[in-house]
Design a protein around this motif. Sequence first.
Motif, PDB file in Angstrom:
ATOM      1  N   UNK A   1      26.220 -18.867  24.679  1.00  0.00           N
ATOM      2  CA  UNK A   1      25.316 -19.521  23.730  1.00  0.00           C
ATOM      3  C   UNK A   1      23.982 -19.827  24.406  1.00  0.00           C
ATOM      4  N   UNK A   2      22.993 -20.149  23.563  1.00  0.00           N
ATOM      5  CA  UNK A   2      21.642 -20.496  24.002  1.00  0.00           C
ATOM      6  C   UNK A   2      21.350 -21.919  23.554  1.00  0.00           C
ATOM      7  N   UNK A   3      20.926 -22.766  24.478  1.00  0.00           N
ATOM      8  CA  UNK A   3      20.587 -24.151  24.152  1.00  0.00           C
ATOM      9  C   UNK A   3      19.118 -24.204  23.755  1.00  0.00           C
ATOM     10  N   UNK A   4      18.887 -24.522  22.487  1.00  0.00           N
ATOM     11  CA  UNK A   4      17.519 -24.558  21.981  1.00  0.00           C
ATOM     12  C   UNK A   4      16.986 -25.983  21.885  1.00  0.00           C
ATOM     13  N   UNK A   5      17.571 -26.893  22.669  1.00  0.00           N
ATOM     14  CA  UNK A   5      17.056 -28.261  22.700  1.00  0.00           C
ATOM     15  C   UNK A   5      15.648 -28.244  23.313  1.00  0.00           C
ATOM     16  N   UNK A   6      14.795 -29.190  22.915  1.00  0.00           N
ATOM     17  CA  UNK A   6      13.445 -29.244  23.489  1.00  0.00           C
ATOM     18  C   UNK A   6      13.493 -29.278  25.021  1.00  0.00           C
TER      19      UNK A   6
ATOM     20  N   UNK B   1      33.773 -24.578  19.576  1.00  0.00           N
ATOM     21  CA  UNK B   1      33.148 -23.563  18.715  1.00  0.00           C
ATOM     22  C   UNK B   1      31.878 -24.055  18.040  1.00  0.00           C
ATOM     23  N   UNK B   2      31.772 -25.366  17.799  1.00  0.00           N
ATOM     24  CA  UNK B   2      30.575 -25.890  17.128  1.00  0.00           C
ATOM     25  C   UNK B   2      29.559 -26.488  18.101  1.00  0.00           C
ATOM     26  N   UNK B   3      29.709 -26.245  19.376  1.00  0.00           N
ATOM     27  CA  UNK B   3      28.792 -26.808  20.375  1.00  0.00           C
ATOM     28  C   UNK B   3      27.426 -26.142  20.264  1.00  0.00           C
ATOM     29  N   UNK B   4      26.398 -26.939  20.032  1.00  0.00           N
ATOM     30  CA  UNK B   4      25.046 -26.409  19.820  1.00  0.00           C
ATOM     31  C   UNK B   4      24.163 -26.523  21.059  1.00  0.00           C
ATOM     32  N   UNK B   5      24.481 -27.445  21.981  1.00  0.00           N
ATOM     33  CA  UNK B   5      23.626 -27.678  23.143  1.00  0.00           C
ATOM     34  C   UNK B   5      24.457 -27.569  24.416  1.00  0.00           C
ATOM     35  N   UNK B   6      23.778 -27.339  25.519  1.00  0.00           N
ATOM     36  CA  UNK B   6      24.491 -27.135  26.784  1.00  0.00           C
ATOM     37  C   UNK B   6      25.135 -28.407  27.313  1.00  0.00           C
ATOM     38  N   UNK B   7      24.627 -29.557  26.909  1.00  0.00           N
ATOM     39  CA  UNK B   7      25.211 -30.811  27.370  1.00  0.00           C
ATOM     40  C   UNK B   7      24.678 -31.999  26.590  1.00  0.00           C
ATOM     41  N   UNK B   8      25.246 -33.183  26.819  1.00  0.00           N
ATOM     42  CA  UNK B   8      24.824 -34.389  26.091  1.00  0.00           C
ATOM     43  C   UNK B   8      23.329 -34.712  26.201  1.00  0.00           C
ATOM     44  N   UNK B   9      22.685 -34.583  27.373  1.00  0.00           N
ATOM     45  CA  UNK B   9      21.249 -34.892  27.414  1.00  0.00           C
ATOM     46  C   UNK B   9      20.430 -34.011  26.456  1.00  0.00           C
ATOM     47  N   UNK B  10      20.786 -32.728  26.358  1.00  0.00           N
ATOM     48  CA  UNK B  10      20.061 -31.839  25.442  1.00  0.00           C
ATOM     49  C   UNK B  10      20.354 -32.205  23.992  1.00  0.00           C
ATOM     50  N   UNK B  11      21.592 -32.566  23.699  1.00  0.00           N
ATOM     51  CA  UNK B  11      21.921 -33.005  22.346  1.00  0.00           C
ATOM     52  C   UNK B  11      21.126 -34.236  21.962  1.00  0.00           C
ATOM     53  N   UNK B  12      20.987 -35.180  22.896  1.00  0.00           N
ATOM     54  CA  UNK B  12      20.205 -36.389  22.629  1.00  0.00           C
ATOM     55  C   UNK B  12      18.742 -36.049  22.376  1.00  0.00           C
ATOM     56  N   UNK B  13      18.155 -35.179  23.215  1.00  0.00           N
ATOM     57  CA  UNK B  13      16.760 -34.786  23.028  1.00  0.00           C
ATOM     58  C   UNK B  13      16.552 -34.096  21.687  1.00  0.00           C
ATOM     59  N   UNK B  14      17.481 -33.227  21.311  1.00  0.00           N
ATOM     60  CA  UNK B  14      17.355 -32.512  20.033  1.00  0.00           C
ATOM     61  C   UNK B  14      17.445 -33.478  18.855  1.00  0.00           C
TER      62      UNK B  14
END
Length: 180
Positions: A144-149, A160-173
């Motif tokens: 997958x590709x993490x498109x978080x800022x 399967x539903x993971x959108x970001x590489x980790x919690x910090x990226x999820x928080x930023x997004x």
Amino acid sequence: MRAVPTWTWLEGHPALDLANTVKRTGMQEHDLLRSPRDLDSWLDAAALPAPRPETVDEADLAAVIALRDPALRLLRAAVGRGPWLAADVGAVNAVLLAAPEIELVGDAPGARTHQPLGEPAVLPRLLARLAAEVRDAAARPDLAFCDAPGCGQLFYRHRTNQAWCGPPCGNRARVARHGA
């Protein structure tokens, strides 16, 4: 003097760790392998699939980048982030052919060992093993590709539903989405 990058994001997946030596700040990409010193530092930190050269120079840096750039484009293409280009396939395959090897049965169930054909030099063997890791990574459905800022890293999904590489990226997004 410019500081050597820190490699705290390395996850032990050689193909991704190689591709992710291009980092994104905002939407601007930055190459973290800009000198033999950077390459030497990365080789010390990364989980490599073969032994590394004792020392590296500008030619070694150019050889690693000549694999990394098409590998990055192919891995991004595998997750729908660009075209799958024949020139990139050819570049990765050329590295594989420069130091061919065969996989043998390992000393435990499911284990494999790699035996080079002939006696390739250390760097071509390492590059061929990295190219093999890229080939295998491009076929994985959890790539997958993490498109978080500010991220842009490739990663393997743990869910399967993971959108970001980790919690910090999820928080930023989420913060960026809320701000918008």
